[in-house]
Design an enzyme around this catalytic site. Sequence first.
Site, PDB file in Angstrom:
ATOM      1  N   LEU A  44      24.526  52.044   1.920  1.00 56.84           N
ATOM      2  CA  LEU A  44      24.764  50.432   2.194  1.00 56.84           C
ATOM      3  C   LEU A  44      25.248  50.589   3.254  1.00 56.84           C
ATOM      4  O   LEU A  44      25.144  49.445   4.668  1.00 56.84           O
ATOM      5  CB  LEU A  44      25.336  49.740   0.751  1.00 56.84           C
ATOM      6  CG  LEU A  44      25.209  49.422  -0.371  1.00 56.84           C
ATOM      7  CD1 LEU A  44      26.226  49.243  -1.513  1.00 56.84           C
ATOM      8  CD2 LEU A  44      23.551  48.823  -0.083  1.00 56.84           C
ATOM      9  N   ALA A  45      25.924  51.603   3.541  1.00 60.36           N
ATOM     10  CA  ALA A  45      26.654  52.086   5.313  1.00 60.36           C
ATOM     11  C   ALA A  45      25.565  52.105   6.505  1.00 60.36           C
ATOM     12  O   ALA A  45      25.611  51.326   6.742  1.00 60.36           O
ATOM     13  CB  ALA A  45      27.808  52.278   4.834  1.00 60.36           C
ATOM     14  N   ARG A 332      40.406  53.161 -13.347  1.00 60.90           N
ATOM     15  CA  ARG A 332      39.618  54.028 -14.457  1.00 60.90           C
ATOM     16  C   ARG A 332      39.864  55.210 -14.233  1.00 60.90           C
ATOM     17  O   ARG A 332      40.085  55.506 -14.638  1.00 60.90           O
ATOM     18  CB  ARG A 332      38.230  53.960 -12.734  1.00 60.90           C
ATOM     19  CG  ARG A 332      36.976  53.245 -13.199  1.00 60.90           C
ATOM     20  CD  ARG A 332      36.661  53.043 -12.046  1.00 60.90           C
ATOM     21  NE  ARG A 332      34.810  51.737 -11.971  1.00 60.90           N
ATOM     22  CZ  ARG A 332      34.110  51.960 -11.394  1.00 60.90           C
ATOM     23  NH1 ARG A 332      33.963  52.789 -10.030  1.00 60.90           N
ATOM     24  NH2 ARG A 332      33.157  51.119 -11.269  1.00 60.90           N
ATOM     25  N   HIS A 403      32.396  60.676 -10.845  1.00 62.57           N
ATOM     26  CA  HIS A 403      31.583  59.650 -10.287  1.00 62.57           C
ATOM     27  C   HIS A 403      31.200  59.071  -8.663  1.00 62.57           C
ATOM     28  O   HIS A 403      30.876  58.771  -8.279  1.00 62.57           O
ATOM     29  CB  HIS A 403      32.025  58.568 -11.239  1.00 62.57           C
ATOM     30  CG  HIS A 403      31.544  57.020 -10.467  1.00 62.57           C
ATOM     31  ND1 HIS A 403      30.338  56.437 -10.749  1.00 62.57           N
ATOM     32  CD2 HIS A 403      31.925  55.374 -10.288  1.00 62.57           C
ATOM     33  CE1 HIS A 403      29.632  55.026 -10.331  1.00 62.57           C
ATOM     34  NE2 HIS A 403      30.895  54.362 -10.441  1.00 62.57           N
ATOM     35  N   LEU A 443      30.417  49.336  -3.171  1.00 55.63           N
ATOM     36  CA  LEU A 443      29.937  48.210  -2.129  1.00 55.63           C
ATOM     37  C   LEU A 443      29.982  47.734  -1.358  1.00 55.63           C
ATOM     38  O   LEU A 443      29.229  47.475  -0.280  1.00 55.63           O
ATOM     39  CB  LEU A 443      28.704  47.368  -3.625  1.00 55.63           C
ATOM     40  CG  LEU A 443      28.211  48.004  -4.927  1.00 55.63           C
ATOM     41  CD1 LEU A 443      27.672  47.522  -5.436  1.00 55.63           C
ATOM     42  CD2 LEU A 443      27.168  49.430  -4.266  1.00 55.63           C
TER      43      LEU A 443
END
Lengths: 653, 258
Positions: A44-45, A332, A403, A443
Amino acid sequence: MATLNSQIPAGPLSDKWEKHKFSSKLINPANKRKYKVIVVGAGLAGASASATLAELGYEVHNFVFHDSPRRAHSVAAQGGINAAKNYQNDGDSVHRLFYDTIKGGDYRAREANVHRLAEVSVNIIDQCAAQGVPFAREYGGLLDNRSFGGAQVSRTFYARGQTGQQLLLGAYSALNKMIGAGGVKSYTHSEMLDLVVVDGHAKGIIVRNLQTGEITRHSADAVVLATGGYGNVYNLSTYARGSNVTASWRAYKRGACFGNPCYTQIHPTCIPVSGDYQSKLTLMSESLRNDGRIWVPKRKEDCKKNPADIAEGDRDYYLERMYSAFGNLAPRDVASRAAKYVCDEGRGIGDTGLGVYLDFGDSIRRLGEGKVRERYGNLFSMYHEITNEDAYKTPMRIYPAVHYTMGGLWVDYNLMSNIPGLFVLGEANFSDHGANRLGASALMQGLSDGYFVLPSTITTYLANVKAGGRPATDRGEFKQAEEEVRNFTRRVTSNNGKRTPDSFHKQLGKIMWDYCGMARTETGLQKAIQLIGDLREEFRTNVKVLGEPDGLNQPLEKAGRVADFIELGELMCRDALMREESCGGHFREEYQYTPNDPEVQQGVVNTGDVKRRDDQFAFVAAWEYAGAPDKAPILNKEPLIYEEVKMSTRSYK
Amino acid sequence: MKVSLKVWRQKNANAAGEFKTYASPELNPNMSFLEMLDVVNEELSNRGEDPIAFDHDCREGICGTCSLVIDGKPHGPHKGVATCQTYMRSFSNGDQIVIEPWRAKAFPIVKDLVCDRKSFDRIQQAGGFISVRTGSAPDANSIPVPKENADLAMDAAQCIGCGACVAACKNASAMLFVSAKVSHLGLMPQGQPERYKRVKAMVDQMDTEGFGACTVTGSCEAVCPKEISLDFIARMNRDYAVALIQGDPKQVVGGGAG
């Protein structure tokens, strides 16, 4: 010591970004095309930065080790992307997204960066919708939202269970448009193996073509790394097998500081490990926690029973019990640690006892199976493929897994590292998530950095660089960097060793998980540093890489990546050892709330929650390479100064 | 369980390839197919034999990197999953499993089971996008999209670009892939301005790359890990026909005043 200047603009927090954009220098359109920018990575980046820089007129060269720029691991994000649109009219705002992210990060992120992220979040959704990203919609045709951990508003935009792929395809399409138009030159199968620094500035990279084995030099006016996180240091993680730290690590060894390497995210809802052959752990989207309830049996004796035979009164919905305000939507780090506690008590389920139930029984009764299928169908079928179990009939078994990594190369407000001309975006930098990242924020950060931040801030560097003045690739610095890459290849392919790179990776992963995983101690970390030092030495003498360096050689690729992971693992343990506090994903057993603490007695936190020590550790740890892998790295500190938010005890009760 | 593997080995693009047979070590039925290959490779390496090269990355069925023809079927025995989501429990003790790369003129073999799929990228570079400059987008909710259209576009957009459709097709046609891309954008209001230009450019590039013609046998749909529907091919054909009738847009020459 490195010089760290965070370059945070003066003025009120909410005006900083606007003011900074205005005060940054501009480069006129005729001059932009004289600047060449290397972008490494096309997640994405990287893809969004490459496309946008090319639109602005820069000459962009994009490098990926994948066979296509569409395969970076951003593709695998399931749940969604946050934005402070407040389309649900449920009280969201830029300030609330900012606040949730700062609090979620356990007050270890930079305020100014996070505020900018929250501001830009709304533009990202506009941009992606205009590109044709097929976000989920309501019947009226408008965008749908859902809620995610660590927030009490619904601000998450999503595209079924594959938001990452759809956003990446959007960024990839923008990149394709610019490749087609000649603005971006795309290099696939091209792995960056070193950074070239000329007169203290990042001016190029050394690249190996993974198909032909050819090693080439590339010079540029600025280098942008968008190469993702380093969670594969644990070997078993939800990362793609190819994800690696090599680009960042080689930059570190050339002088870029590594920020907060010990901040790793262990995601609470992954499919448990089933055997030692395992290569990969699979995430079940956090969005499942919207409708699934997490529990274990109250009594150890019930753990091996069929869950259907355990009466409602004999179940411990421990997140709802411990964190009544957020319940199953606790952040999380909190949810993962709670799972560890109940399993440590012997109440874990499944063959290994390392698992908890994620139960959709209530939701199916309330909403009907059809609705649950519509929301999560692809996740349920993925679960079925892997475990051969039907989660519509019996609860999912889940356990935490590595993760995401909040740490990364240190960058200033302009996303530039302490090496002038080297910019770092997305998960590869350390900047926005503090000690814990909230769901659906990765994201957002990747696209924020790539579409909106870097294209604006890169001029703060380039405007002071002479157009067309980049060095030629026959300079000594390029030759030397290339020679070092060749030396490594020669060494590992001619080594008369006995062990494959994979076997070293497995061994490293086990050390990291045991001593630098969900719970860390001083003695454990010291032991890990020693074990990793031994492993580094054994790797040097006993690694075996078969085949020729010319042409496709997957073990050779792996050897370079594992060598870097070993060194990184040691740095992570040193960072975790130095940080004598607990915060977010970094949990030192010595620093936790006990029943005697007033915060526990007042009901603000639970026994066992992380205990920060703001008086001593409210800083970014930026580690500097000391010139050799066996020399202790140098610790630089950037103090975290909070102007807007008061650092307080994080409570989700 | 144990299996025997009959694997395509090919040193590089120019070398001749051949099948070689390997006996697997003891396997666990809960292993994924790729984990089985990892275990076999570890054993080959320890014996000093060159491990089998195969493409893989995310191992959760979304990146589209893995690409094996297993017993004649791209992505193996199950419907709607990729090779990386195929588990050894789908095979029996003592089975012989034949493993081959994607085979198509437009996907040249690099080594063993690895092929080059850059042709897919070039098709997308020819027109697989909506031209929107960063920063120029209107508010996202100013473009409502009927849910039915958005859902159908999403059905098409699920394509992971793996190339199984090409591998399954007797003509090595890429029509399912291209039609998924064309339909995703063509179904969205944002995609209308370039709809016909896009389909023409992408189909032309597809032909240039050497993919074959479509005879609608449906083998592509049968093996697609995302179960992309053949209907999208019909949709693309219709758009392509309209694009041909419309012809290329008239070139406007000369600038404005000033």
